[in-house]
Scaffold this motif. Structure first.
Motif, short mmCIF file in Angstrom:
data_model
loop_
_atom_site.label_atom_id
_atom_site.label_comp_id
_atom_site.label_asym_id
_atom_site.label_seq_id
_atom_site.Cartn_x
_atom_site.Cartn_y
_atom_site.Cartn_z
N ARG A 1 2.06 1.62 -6.98
CA ARG A 1 3.24 2.49 -7.02
C ARG A 1 4.26 1.97 -8.02
NH1 ARG A 1 4.10 3.61 -0.51
NH2 ARG A 1 2.34 5.10 -0.29
N ASP B 1 -5.21 -7.58 0.05
CA ASP B 1 -4.21 -6.91 0.86
C ASP B 1 -4.02 -5.50 0.30
OD1 ASP B 1 -2.17 -6.06 2.41
OD2 ASP B 1 -0.86 -7.79 2.06
N PHE B 2 -4.56 -4.52 0.98
CA PHE B 2 -4.53 -3.15 0.46
C PHE B 2 -3.12 -2.59 0.41
CE2 PHE B 2 -8.91 -3.61 1.92
CZ PHE B 2 -9.60 -3.13 0.83
N ASN B 3 -2.27 -2.98 1.33
CA ASN B 3 -0.88 -2.52 1.28
C ASN B 3 -0.16 -3.07 0.06
OD1 ASN B 3 -1.12 -1.06 3.66
ND2 ASN B 3 -0.65 -2.86 4.93
N ALA B 4 -0.44 -4.35 -0.23
CA ALA B 4 0.17 -4.94 -1.43
C ALA B 4 -0.36 -4.28 -2.69
CB ALA B 4 -0.12 -6.45 -1.46
N ARG B 5 -1.66 -3.99 -2.69
CA ARG B 5 -2.23 -3.30 -3.85
C ARG B 5 -1.61 -1.91 -4.02
NH1 ARG B 5 -4.24 -5.09 -7.98
NH2 ARG B 5 -5.74 -3.37 -8.16
N LEU B 6 -1.38 -1.22 -2.91
CA LEU B 6 -0.76 0.10 -2.97
C LEU B 6 0.65 0.02 -3.52
CD1 LEU B 6 -0.95 3.10 -2.38
CD2 LEU B 6 -0.23 2.63 -0.03
N ARG B 7 1.41 -0.98 -3.03
CA ARG B 7 2.76 -1.15 -3.56
C ARG B 7 2.75 -1.51 -5.04
NH1 ARG B 7 3.35 -3.73 1.53
NH2 ARG B 7 3.01 -5.77 0.53
N GLU B 8 1.81 -2.34 -5.43
CA GLU B 8 1.70 -2.69 -6.85
C GLU B 8 1.37 -1.48 -7.70
OE1 GLU B 8 -0.94 -5.71 -9.68
OE2 GLU B 8 -1.06 -5.83 -7.47
#
Length: 355
Positions: free
Chosen positions: A118, A109-116
């Motif tokens: 950040r 999940d790229f959005n989850a990876r981005l949030r992680e």
């Protein structure tokens, strides 16, 4: 007719009897076998024949394939000799879960990876901010401790003065150093203190050493006056720089050369008097105590009398004093040089004149 047929049959049987009998017997026997096994056995014979045909076909196909592989061995690789990989087992291993049970492949999940990412960057930034703030707090604490706290504050009671004499008051030196009291020792300027101490008449050198955490050691080099300026009504002690000294507790002027002047302030502005003060301040104490009269008619004719006129030394001006003192000392202490003469002129030290 019957005999002919029989004879013919018998002849025909003699001629072809064995072949026909064997053929007919074989066919008859086969027929009997078929009839006997016309039940389940007769029906099972047909599959056996089909299996034999299939075996023959398989063996033939295998031989044909073998011939093809052997004929193309120079161009291709025999697949039977290659290492095989069980793709099913590999897939099961790759998709196996914690308990060894096959599970679905992990979906990123790229959005989850981005949030992680950040959140990780925010944590790093927060750590850096904390480190910077802690460093600033430590620096500010050290600055306050060294510059503003009472730990390193100079205490006037812990100022120690050495080197003062009857012409340079110890209390005066202490008062000058005590002007720095209340300041942090890190803010006390030793150069400022020594400059003020050297301005005291009679002080030729001074040092101020900080004694942590709250003390100051002051050392001065104080000499006796270079001369006494005598007027009709007063007597003033002055040093080699023309500064008037104040006596401490009625200091004695014994052994100090005396210069006759009309007025102290005017005498200090006279160039001849100032040259005489430089010469007198450079002489050793033993010679200074022997001086009874000093005359300074001009700046190039400074003259001193020793022991009531027993020796008269003409110094000229205050230049080359070290060489002049060395020449005078050698002549006075060498009877073969001075003899019964009394006057030594070292205004030109390389060509002294003895009279």
């Amino acid at each position: 007719m019957a005999r002919r047929i029989a004879s013919s049959d018998s002849g025909r049987g003699r001629r072809h009897g064995p072949l026909r009998s064997s053929g007919a017997g074989g066919s008859l026997s086969r027929r009997r076998d078929v009839r006997k096994t016309s039940g389940g056995a007769g029906r099972s014979a047909r599959p056996r024949d089909s299996e034999r045909r299939n075996d023959r076909m398989d063996s033939g196909a295998g031989k044909t394939a073998a011939r093809r592989v052997s004929s193309a061995s120079d161009e291709f690789v025999d697949a039977r000799e290659l290492e095989t990989e069980d793709l099913v087992a590999k897939t099961l291993r790759e998709t196996a879960g914690p308990l060894g049970v096959a599970s679905r492949p992990k979906v990123v999940d790229f959005n989850a990876r981005l949030r992680e990412r950040r959140r990780a960057n925010a944590r790093v930034l927060a750590v850096r901010v904390v480190i910077v703030v802690a460093g600033l707090v430590v620096v500010l604490g050290l600055v306050w401790l060294m510059l503003f706290s009472s730990v390193f504050r100079l205490d006037s009671a812990k100022i120690v003065v050495t080197g003062a004499n009857e012409w340079v008051s110890e209390q005066r030196v202490h008062d000058i150093a005590a002007k720095q009291a209340g300041k942090s020792l890190f803010l006390v300027s030793g150069n400022d203190v020594t400059a003020q101490l050297k301005a005291i008449p009679g002080v030729t050198d001074a040092t101020a050493s900080k004694q942590y955490p709250r003390g100051l050691a002051v050392t001065v080099t104080a000499h006796k006056p270079a001369a006494m300026l005598k007027t009709a009504n007063a007597l003033a002690a002055v040093d080699g720089q023309g500064r008037v000294l104040n006596s401490v507790n009625g200091a004695s002027a014994k052994g100090i050369p005396v210069i006759q002047v009309g007025n102290v302030n005017q005498g200090l502005r006279d160039r001849a008097v100032r040259e005489a003060l430089k010469v007198l301040s450079a002489l050793p104490d033993q010679m200074r105590q022997s001086i009874t009269t000093v005359s300074a008619q001009t700046q190039d004719s400074i003259t001193t009398e020793l022991n009531g006129g027993d020796r008269i030394i003409i110094w000229g001006d205050a230049s080359q004093l070290d060489l002049k003192k060395a020449v005078v000392d050698k002549i006075i202490n060498d009877p073969t040089k001075i003899g019964n003469k009394h006057q030594i002129d070292v205004s030109a030290p390389l060509r002294p004149i003895i009279k």
